[in-house]
Structure formats: C-alpha cells, structure tokens
Design a protein around this motif. Structure first.
Motif, PDB file in Angstrom:
ATOM      1  N   LYS A 171      13.389 -13.472  17.545  1.00 53.07           N
ATOM      2  CA  LYS A 171      12.679 -13.653  18.812  1.00 53.07           C
ATOM      3  C   LYS A 171      13.626 -13.659  19.995  1.00 53.07           C
ATOM      4  N   VAL A 172      14.858 -14.054  19.782  1.00 49.61           N
ATOM      5  CA  VAL A 172      15.831 -14.061  20.877  1.00 49.61           C
ATOM      6  C   VAL A 172      16.123 -12.632  21.318  1.00 49.61           C
ATOM      7  N   LYS A 173      16.226 -11.724  20.353  1.00 53.22           N
ATOM      8  CA  LYS A 173      16.523 -10.323  20.643  1.00 53.22           C
ATOM      9  C   LYS A 173      15.267  -9.478  20.792  1.00 53.22           C
ATOM     10  N   ASN A 174      14.082 -10.083  20.628  1.00 53.07           N
ATOM     11  CA  ASN A 174      12.818  -9.335  20.683  1.00 53.07           C
ATOM     12  C   ASN A 174      12.860  -8.137  19.733  1.00 53.07           C
ATOM     13  N   THR A 175      13.371  -8.380  18.548  1.00 48.37           N
ATOM     14  CA  THR A 175      13.580  -7.310  17.587  1.00 48.37           C
ATOM     15  C   THR A 175      12.958  -7.659  16.241  1.00 48.37           C
ATOM     16  N   VAL A 176      12.355  -6.657  15.634  1.00 42.62           N
ATOM     17  CA  VAL A 176      11.850  -6.786  14.275  1.00 42.62           C
ATOM     18  C   VAL A 176      12.613  -5.812  13.395  1.00 42.62           C
ATOM     19  N   TYR A 177      12.995  -6.284  12.233  1.00 40.47           N
ATOM     20  CA  TYR A 177      13.755  -5.476  11.292  1.00 40.47           C
ATOM     21  C   TYR A 177      12.921  -5.225  10.032  1.00 40.47           C
ATOM     22  N   GLN A 209       2.305  -3.567  29.572  1.00 39.45           N
ATOM     23  CA  GLN A 209       2.818  -2.502  28.713  1.00 39.45           C
ATOM     24  C   GLN A 209       3.999  -3.017  27.907  1.00 39.45           C
ATOM     25  N   VAL A 210       4.011  -2.638  26.645  1.00 40.93           N
ATOM     26  CA  VAL A 210       5.121  -2.966  25.747  1.00 40.93           C
ATOM     27  C   VAL A 210       5.790  -1.661  25.344  1.00 40.93           C
ATOM     28  N   GLN A 211       7.105  -1.635  25.441  1.00 42.27           N
ATOM     29  CA  GLN A 211       7.860  -0.476  24.985  1.00 42.27           C
ATOM     30  C   GLN A 211       8.600  -0.844  23.707  1.00 42.27           C
ATOM     31  N   LEU A 212       8.616   0.104  22.777  1.00 37.69           N
ATOM     32  CA  LEU A 212       9.261  -0.115  21.483  1.00 37.69           C
ATOM     33  C   LEU A 212      10.270   1.000  21.227  1.00 37.69           C
ATOM     34  N   VAL A 213      11.457   0.619  20.804  1.00 35.99           N
ATOM     35  CA  VAL A 213      12.492   1.599  20.466  1.00 35.99           C
ATOM     36  C   VAL A 213      12.976   1.316  19.053  1.00 35.99           C
ATOM     37  N   GLU A 214      12.854   2.330  18.205  1.00 37.64           N
ATOM     38  CA  GLU A 214      13.218   2.193  16.805  1.00 37.64           C
ATOM     39  C   GLU A 214      14.574   2.836  16.536  1.00 37.64           C
ATOM     40  N   SER A 215      15.205   2.367  15.485  1.00 40.03           N
ATOM     41  CA  SER A 215      16.453   2.988  15.034  1.00 40.03           C
ATOM     42  C   SER A 215      16.663   2.632  13.569  1.00 40.03           C
ATOM     43  N   GLY A 216      17.564   3.364  12.925  1.00 40.41           N
ATOM     44  CA  GLY A 216      17.985   2.996  11.584  1.00 40.41           C
ATOM     45  C   GLY A 216      17.548   3.911  10.463  1.00 40.41           C
ATOM     46  N   ALA A 230       3.315  -2.896  17.826  1.00 41.58           N
ATOM     47  CA  ALA A 230       3.229  -4.252  18.363  1.00 41.58           C
ATOM     48  C   ALA A 230       1.903  -4.398  19.076  1.00 41.58           C
ATOM     49  N   GLY A 231       1.188  -5.498  18.800  1.00 40.28           N
ATOM     50  CA  GLY A 231      -0.106  -5.665  19.430  1.00 40.28           C
ATOM     51  C   GLY A 231      -0.775  -6.955  19.052  1.00 40.28           C
ATOM     52  N   PRO A 232      -2.107  -6.984  19.144  1.00 40.91           N
ATOM     53  CA  PRO A 232      -2.850  -8.217  18.895  1.00 40.91           C
ATOM     54  C   PRO A 232      -2.929  -8.590  17.416  1.00 40.91           C
ATOM     55  N   PHE A 233      -2.751  -7.634  16.524  1.00 41.74           N
ATOM     56  CA  PHE A 233      -2.780  -7.920  15.090  1.00 41.74           C
ATOM     57  C   PHE A 233      -2.060  -6.787  14.359  1.00 41.74           C
ATOM     58  N   MET A 234      -1.804  -6.998  13.062  1.00 40.04           N
ATOM     59  CA  MET A 234      -1.134  -5.968  12.253  1.00 40.04           C
ATOM     60  C   MET A 234      -2.108  -4.810  12.050  1.00 40.04           C
ATOM     61  N   THR A 235      -1.665  -3.632  12.397  1.00 39.62           N
ATOM     62  CA  THR A 235      -2.540  -2.489  12.268  1.00 39.62           C
ATOM     63  C   THR A 235      -1.751  -1.192  12.275  1.00 39.62           C
ATOM     64  N   CYS A 236      -2.411  -0.142  11.742  1.00 34.29           N
ATOM     65  CA  CYS A 236      -1.883   1.211  11.894  1.00 34.29           C
ATOM     66  C   CYS A 236      -2.851   2.072  12.686  1.00 34.29           C
ATOM     67  N   ILE A 255       6.091  -8.516  26.552  1.00 33.68           N
ATOM     68  CA  ILE A 255       6.152  -8.973  25.165  1.00 33.68           C
ATOM     69  C   ILE A 255       5.286 -10.205  24.926  1.00 33.68           C
ATOM     70  N   PHE A 256       4.870 -10.883  25.989  1.00 31.94           N
ATOM     71  CA  PHE A 256       4.006 -12.047  25.808  1.00 31.94           C
ATOM     72  C   PHE A 256       2.654 -11.646  25.239  1.00 31.94           C
ATOM     73  N   ARG A 257       2.329 -10.349  25.325  1.00 27.43           N
ATOM     74  CA  ARG A 257       1.062  -9.856  24.793  1.00 27.43           C
ATOM     75  C   ARG A 257       1.096  -9.655  23.277  1.00 27.43           C
ATOM     76  N   ILE A 258       2.268  -9.731  22.674  1.00 25.74           N
ATOM     77  CA  ILE A 258       2.420  -9.400  21.263  1.00 25.74           C
ATOM     78  C   ILE A 258       2.061 -10.593  20.384  1.00 25.74           C
ATOM     79  N   ASN A 259       1.103 -10.406  19.493  1.00 23.08           N
ATOM     80  CA  ASN A 259       0.776 -11.416  18.486  1.00 23.08           C
ATOM     81  C   ASN A 259       1.290 -11.027  17.105  1.00 23.08           C
ATOM     82  N   ALA A 260       1.542  -9.736  16.916  1.00 21.76           N
ATOM     83  CA  ALA A 260       2.025  -9.273  15.625  1.00 21.76           C
ATOM     84  C   ALA A 260       2.792  -7.978  15.810  1.00 21.76           C
ATOM     85  N   MET A 261       3.748  -7.782  14.931  1.00 24.04           N
ATOM     86  CA  MET A 261       4.489  -6.518  14.887  1.00 24.04           C
ATOM     87  C   MET A 261       4.541  -6.038  13.448  1.00 24.04           C
TER      88      MET A 261
END
Length: 120
Positions: free
Chosen positions: A73-79, A1-8, A97-103, A28-34
């Motif tokens: 990648k150090v902070k496991n964060t995407v901006y 399971q991957v948890q995502l927390v957004e802000s901003g 976050a998942g195996p590829f870019m998707t909605c 997070i090792f399961r993530i190929n794209a965000m």
C-alpha cells in the motif's frame, strides 16, 4: 481516474518463475480491489488472482498454490508472484483496479497488458 502500469512479463521455461508488478496512480482512493486477469489466444479473459483493500485474496483453481498476489500500500503496487509456471500459463496478463475483483472490461481501470510466455 486510476492509471495502472504493469511490468515483469517475459519468456520463461516450464517450472520457472516470474513476478509481475502493477503500479496504481491517480484516484487510488476509489480502489476497493485489484487483480490480475489473463487472456490466451482464442480464449476468454479469466481472473487469475485478486486482492481486496482489506487483504482478502482469491485465486483461480488452476494457479492456486503456484501464484501469490501481494499488495504494497505504501508503493500503491500489486505483485503477482508466479512459480512453477506451465505452458498453459502463457497469456497476456492484465492488471485491473476497481470496486471489486473482475475481468469485465467495462469495470474499473486496466493496465496495458504484459506478455508471459512459458516455453522450453
């Protein structure tokens, strides 16, 4: 399971800027794209920008040259740096976050969403 927390998210005038953040935790090792998707009232969710683990990026035509997706990648964060915002950018923005870019709602993990409103 991957948890995502957004802000901003928030309210900004046309031409202004905002930066969204998405912090990933868990498997997070399961993530190929965000990526970032957005959904405006009455519209379908659309992919705004995405980045792979190898650093490849993708942008929707409507945001190219205005938005920039970056990963730490150090902070496991995407901006998502959003500049020169327009009223049509108003939407709820979701991190994926998942195996590829998707909605696709049933693929990968999703954040709770953050509202971006562009208005004078």
């Amino acid at each position: 399971q991957v948890q995502l927390v957004e802000s901003g998210g928030g309210l900004v005038q046309p031409g202004g800027s905002l930066r969204l953040s998405c912090v990933a935790s868990g498997s997070i090792f399961r993530i190929n794209a965000m990526g970032w998707c957005r959904q405006a009232p009455g519209k379908e969710r659309e992919l705004v920008a995405g980045i792979t683990s190898g650093g490849e990026t993708h942008y929707a035509g409507s945001v190219k040259d205005r938005f920039t997706i970056l990963s730490d990648k150090v902070k496991n964060t995407v901006y998502l740096q959003m500049d020169n915002l327009r009223p049509e950018d108003t939407a709820v923005y979701y991190c994926n976050a998942g195996p590829f870019m998707t909605c696709m709602s049933d693929v990968g993990s999703w954040g709770q969403g953050t509202q971006v409103t562009v208005s004078s």
